[in-house]
Design a protein around this motif. Structure first.
Motif, PDB file in Angstrom:
ATOM      1  N   GLY A  59     -33.186  -7.898  24.269  1.00 40.23           N
ATOM      2  CA  GLY A  59     -32.183  -6.928  23.843  1.00 40.23           C
ATOM      3  C   GLY A  59     -32.728  -5.577  23.449  1.00 40.23           C
ATOM      4  N   ALA A  60     -34.021  -5.500  23.118  1.00 35.27           N
ATOM      5  CA  ALA A  60     -34.594  -4.231  22.661  1.00 35.27           C
ATOM      6  C   ALA A  60     -34.854  -3.308  23.841  1.00 35.27           C
ATOM      7  N   PHE A  61     -34.894  -2.026  23.566  1.00 38.14           N
ATOM      8  CA  PHE A  61     -35.242  -1.028  24.572  1.00 38.14           C
ATOM      9  C   PHE A  61     -36.709  -0.652  24.344  1.00 38.14           C
ATOM     10  N   GLY A  62     -37.571  -1.659  24.396  1.00 34.53           N
ATOM     11  CA  GLY A  62     -38.981  -1.444  24.080  1.00 34.53           C
ATOM     12  C   GLY A  62     -39.423  -2.449  23.045  1.00 34.53           C
ATOM     13  N   LEU A  63     -40.032  -1.960  21.951  1.00 31.51           N
ATOM     14  CA  LEU A  63     -40.577  -2.846  20.926  1.00 31.51           C
ATOM     15  C   LEU A  63     -39.749  -2.891  19.648  1.00 31.51           C
ATOM     16  N   VAL A  64     -39.063  -1.795  19.345  1.00 34.53           N
ATOM     17  CA  VAL A  64     -38.386  -1.668  18.061  1.00 34.53           C
ATOM     18  C   VAL A  64     -37.038  -2.380  18.086  1.00 34.53           C
ATOM     19  N   HIS A  65     -36.864  -3.322  17.150  1.00 32.35           N
ATOM     20  CA  HIS A  65     -35.608  -4.051  17.036  1.00 32.35           C
ATOM     21  C   HIS A  65     -34.690  -3.393  16.011  1.00 32.35           C
ATOM     22  N   GLY A  66     -33.424  -3.704  16.150  1.00 34.65           N
ATOM     23  CA  GLY A  66     -32.453  -3.182  15.205  1.00 34.65           C
ATOM     24  C   GLY A  66     -31.099  -3.802  15.474  1.00 34.65           C
ATOM     25  N   LYS A  67     -30.092  -3.192  14.937  1.00 33.22           N
ATOM     26  CA  LYS A  67     -28.732  -3.679  15.095  1.00 33.22           C
ATOM     27  C   LYS A  67     -28.257  -3.464  16.539  1.00 33.22           C
ATOM     28  N   PRO A  68     -27.640  -4.485  17.177  1.00 29.41           N
ATOM     29  CA  PRO A  68     -27.102  -4.301  18.530  1.00 29.41           C
ATOM     30  C   PRO A  68     -26.125  -3.130  18.569  1.00 29.41           C
ATOM     31  N   THR A  69     -26.387  -2.194  19.454  1.00 28.10           N
ATOM     32  CA  THR A  69     -25.606  -0.963  19.516  1.00 28.10           C
ATOM     33  C   THR A  69     -25.267  -0.626  20.960  1.00 28.10           C
ATOM     34  N   LYS A  70     -23.992  -0.287  21.205  1.00 33.80           N
ATOM     35  CA  LYS A  70     -23.605   0.164  22.533  1.00 33.80           C
ATOM     36  C   LYS A  70     -23.950   1.645  22.657  1.00 33.80           C
ATOM     37  N   VAL A  71     -24.673   1.982  23.700  1.00 31.85           N
ATOM     38  CA  VAL A  71     -25.135   3.348  23.907  1.00 31.85           C
ATOM     39  C   VAL A  71     -24.521   3.905  25.184  1.00 31.85           C
ATOM     40  N   GLU A  72     -24.012   5.142  25.115  1.00 34.13           N
ATOM     41  CA  GLU A  72     -23.521   5.841  26.302  1.00 34.13           C
ATOM     42  C   GLU A  72     -24.280   7.150  26.423  1.00 34.13           C
ATOM     43  N   ILE A  73     -24.847   7.392  27.610  1.00 34.38           N
ATOM     44  CA  ILE A  73     -25.631   8.600  27.842  1.00 34.38           C
ATOM     45  C   ILE A  73     -25.104   9.274  29.099  1.00 34.38           C
ATOM     46  N   LEU A  74     -24.851  10.567  29.001  1.00 40.80           N
ATOM     47  CA  LEU A  74     -24.357  11.334  30.136  1.00 40.80           C
ATOM     48  C   LEU A  74     -25.493  12.200  30.674  1.00 40.80           C
ATOM     49  N   PHE A  75     -25.932  11.878  31.888  1.00 44.39           N
ATOM     50  CA  PHE A  75     -27.041  12.606  32.498  1.00 44.39           C
ATOM     51  C   PHE A  75     -26.521  13.659  33.468  1.00 44.39           C
ATOM     52  N   ASP A  76     -27.170  14.815  33.470  1.00 47.47           N
ATOM     53  CA  ASP A  76     -26.822  15.858  34.426  1.00 47.47           C
ATOM     54  C   ASP A  76     -27.078  15.371  35.850  1.00 47.47           C
ATOM     55  N   ALA A  77     -26.465  16.035  36.820  1.00 49.42           N
ATOM     56  CA  ALA A  77     -26.563  15.618  38.211  1.00 49.42           C
ATOM     57  C   ALA A  77     -28.005  15.589  38.703  1.00 49.42           C
ATOM     58  N   ASP A  78     -28.843  16.547  38.243  1.00 55.51           N
ATOM     59  CA  ASP A  78     -30.223  16.588  38.719  1.00 55.51           C
ATOM     60  C   ASP A  78     -31.072  15.450  38.148  1.00 55.51           C
ATOM     61  N   GLN A  79     -30.569  14.740  37.136  1.00 55.01           N
ATOM     62  CA  GLN A  79     -31.271  13.592  36.567  1.00 55.01           C
ATOM     63  C   GLN A  79     -30.722  12.262  37.088  1.00 55.01           C
ATOM     64  N   ALA A  80     -29.556  12.313  37.702  1.00 54.28           N
ATOM     65  CA  ALA A  80     -28.831  11.092  38.055  1.00 54.28           C
ATOM     66  C   ALA A  80     -29.621  10.171  38.982  1.00 54.28           C
ATOM     67  N   LYS A  81     -30.187  10.718  40.066  1.00 52.65           N
ATOM     68  CA  LYS A  81     -30.886   9.883  41.027  1.00 52.65           C
ATOM     69  C   LYS A  81     -32.084   9.190  40.391  1.00 52.65           C
ATOM     70  N   TYR A  82     -32.855   9.944  39.617  1.00 49.73           N
ATOM     71  CA  TYR A  82     -34.047   9.378  38.968  1.00 49.73           C
ATOM     72  C   TYR A  82     -33.674   8.229  38.039  1.00 49.73           C
ATOM     73  N   VAL A  83     -32.632   8.418  37.260  1.00 51.53           N
ATOM     74  CA  VAL A  83     -32.239   7.401  36.279  1.00 51.53           C
ATOM     75  C   VAL A  83     -31.717   6.152  36.963  1.00 51.53           C
ATOM     76  N   ARG A  84     -30.933   6.318  38.025  1.00 48.83           N
ATOM     77  CA  ARG A  84     -30.304   5.169  38.680  1.00 48.83           C
ATOM     78  C   ARG A  84     -31.291   4.344  39.504  1.00 48.83           C
ATOM     79  N   GLU A  85     -32.437   4.920  39.832  1.00 48.80           N
ATOM     80  CA  GLU A  85     -33.406   4.215  40.675  1.00 48.80           C
ATOM     81  C   GLU A  85     -34.203   3.155  39.916  1.00 48.80           C
ATOM     82  N   ARG A  86     -34.111   3.144  38.584  1.00 48.64           N
ATOM     83  CA  ARG A  86     -34.979   2.272  37.796  1.00 48.64           C
ATOM     84  C   ARG A  86     -34.193   1.292  36.931  1.00 48.64           C
TER      85      ARG A  86
END
Length: 285
Positions: free
Chosen positions: A218-245
């Motif tokens: 469930g962690a996004f790496g090593l640091v644990h915490g309270k389960p949280t829903k995250v929404e991030i809006l990426f600009d169009a020039d970042q979209a391809k890079y983010v979706r590829e991984r």
């Protein structure tokens, strides 16, 4: 050693010598007591080493694709130069290469130029050789280790830990350990351990039901915490890079009409998410 048999043609190509030289060498090996023998199949002689005489060791060969993985391992762990981990990897490679053909040795020498890894802010561990040695010994023998630790909040604290797993994360080392005697399970950054003492003979029972994957669940790496829903809006020039991984098992993407991409996921703690976003120029909400 590494193949069921070889032919005269195989040996001529492998060592770049003529047929007469191969036969002379085989005669010399047999005269020297090496238990070689041959039989015929499909009209050609097959030369073999008697099974009972084969060494129970591994030798490095180009044919088994061992050169590239070893080269990658050394490069990936190059930030550990000066520590036992990196040094022993070199020793292992040298032992495996012992007895390799000239052709394979040539490929080993060229591997450093044919494979590359670009570092991204690695932490140096040359001065942590003693700490790593204590941690690795504790891991190997299931023994407790006393550490002096410098948390991000400042100051220093002493702990007696039961090391469970050494973790490589973003070119940095961490150790997952249980605190003694409370049993609390935490991750410690190795570079923040200023001193350590292996408590020889102070053993512990390595937990049979322990799985390091559960620690990171469930962690996004090593640091644990309270389960949280995250929404991030990426600009169009970042979209391809983010979706590829694959950033997180729960990630979902939604393409917006203006080309931007909305990423949603539920993570256990958002500190690592904030650090990740520092590397993105795109706007986020």
């Amino acid at each position: 050693e590494n193949r069921p048999f070889v032919t005269i043609k195989d040996l001529m190509q492998e060592f770049d010598v003529c047929r007469k030289t191969v036969y002379n060498d085989l005669d010399a090996l047999q005269a020297g007591g090496v238990p070689l023998f041959s039989d015929k199949a499909d009209g050609q002689a097959r030369w073999m080493l008697r099974p009972e005489a084969k060494k129970k060791t591994i030798t490095l060969t180009l044919h088994e694709g061992q050169v590239v993985p070893l080269g990658l391992a050394q490069l990936a762990l190059s930030f550990l130069k000066g520590t036992e981990i990196h040094d022993q990897l070199g020793v292992i490679q040298a032992k495996l290469a012992d007895g390799a053909t000239p052709k394979t040795r040539k490929h080993i020498e060229e591997a450093a130029r044919k494979i590359a890894i670009v570092p991204h802010g690695p932490k140096p561990y040359g001065k942590k050789a003693d700490v790593l040695n204590d941690l690795l010994t504790g891991l190997l023998y299931d023994e407790r280790v006393k550490i002096t630790y410098r948390p991000t909040s400042g100051g220093t604290k002493s702990h007696i830990i039961e090391p469970l797993t050494l973790v490589l994360y973003r070119e940095a080392l961490y150790v997952i350990a249980n605190l003694h005697p409370s049993g609390m399970r935490l991750a410690f950054a190795v570079d923040r351990i200023s001193a350590s003492t292996r408590r020889k003979g102070d053993g512990f029972d390595y937990p049979k039901d322990y799985d390091p994957k559960e620690f990171f669940a469930g962690a996004f790496g090593l640091v644990h915490g309270k389960p949280t829903k995250v929404e991030i809006l990426f600009d169009a020039d970042q979209a391809k890079y983010v979706r590829e991984r694959q950033w997180h098992p729960t990630q979902r993407f939604e393409k917006c009409a203006d080309g931007r991409v909305r990423m949603t996921m539920t993570v256990a703690g958002i500190d690592d998410v904030r650090l990740w976003l520092v590397g993105h120029v795109g706007k986020f909400e």
